[in-house]
Scaffold this motif. Structure first.
Motif: not given
Length: 255
Positions: A70-88
């Motif tokens: 997940m360190a390689d995941y580009d969180w800024g690329w998707p137009k919509k993503i619930d990062r908090e839900a993914v990290e949970s």
């Protein structure tokens, strides 16, 4: 060549001590360990070794293979993503209540990568996990030629697997028998063991996966009843990478 003592220790399951017996004796002698200290160090080494072997077995059985962290995941690329839900989900919060995780996203936005990392975290935390595509799962179940063999494989995917990850739901259509097989897996795990599923289709489109199946609605209900649904929107990472590579090649050709 191993010593008779090392062979006896190995036969008793004390593999760490048997494999490093000479070093263990040297350390004990140098440090002048008493009987209690010696046994404590032996127990510590065996516990570490058994933990390592257990982790290796779980990783092998998970069928995860190679994947990006997940360190390689580009969180800024998707137009919509619930990062908090993914990290949970990555913290495995959903396991406590036998909840499900469903990741809904078009192709190329990292849903498989996220699911693989969830599975990996589960294995690291001592859980058993199995990563399988929908087509692999249904091909395996459909290949069983007797009721007894089918029941054995169903138990493999239900009661014998702590966390089941079903990837790529929605890329292919399946007949009614395959729908029934998947329903049996989902129903047996329902409210008992967690399920992670990735799909490229909204739930309203799931009947197209099983166009002639009477159980399609019941299947969806059981998947989402106790589920955290993570929706990701945007353009494909792979398409972006291909376009960037093409641009780089053109720029290089002009030099």
């Amino acid at each position: 060549m191993t010593s008779p003592l090392a062979d006896r220790l190995s036969s008793l399951g004390l593999h760490a001590t048997s494999q490093g017996l000479s070093d263990f004796i040297a350390r004990a002698t140098k440090a002048r360990w008493g009987p209690t200290e010696l046994l404590e160090h032996l127990a510590d080494e065996e516990q570490k070794e058994r933990g390592r072997r257990s982790l290796e077995r779980r990783l092998s059985r998970s069928r995860l293979g190679r994947f990006k962290p997940m360190a390689d995941y580009d969180w800024g690329w998707p137009k919509k993503i619930d990062r908090e839900a993914v990290e949970s989900a990555l913290r495995l919060d959903f396991l406590e209540g036998a909840r499900n995780i469903v990741i809904v996203a078009p192709q190329g936005l990292g849903k498989t990568m996220i699911a693989q990392n969830i599975a990996h975290q589960a294995v690291l935390k001592g859980h058993s996990a199995l990563f399988v595509t929908a087509s692999q799962l249904l091909l395996d179940l459909g290949a069983q030629d007797t009721s007894r063999a089918l029941d054995r494989r169903l138990r493999h995917y239900t009661s014998r697997t702590g966390l089941l990850i079903i990837d790529e739901m929605g890329y292919l259509s399946y007949d009614a028998r395959n729908a029934d097989l998947l329903f049996q897996v989902v129903a047996r795990r329902y409210e008992q063991r967690s399920l992670v599923m990735t799909t490229n289709l909204a739930f309203s489109d799931w009947p197209t996966i099983f166009p002639n199946a009477a159980c399609a609605t019941a299947l969806i209900d059981r998947v989402i009843h106790h589920a955290d649904v993570i929706t990701i929107e945007g353009e494909s990472y792979r398409r972006r990478a291909a376009e960037e590579a093409a641009t780089a090649r053109k720029a290089k050709a002009k030099r």
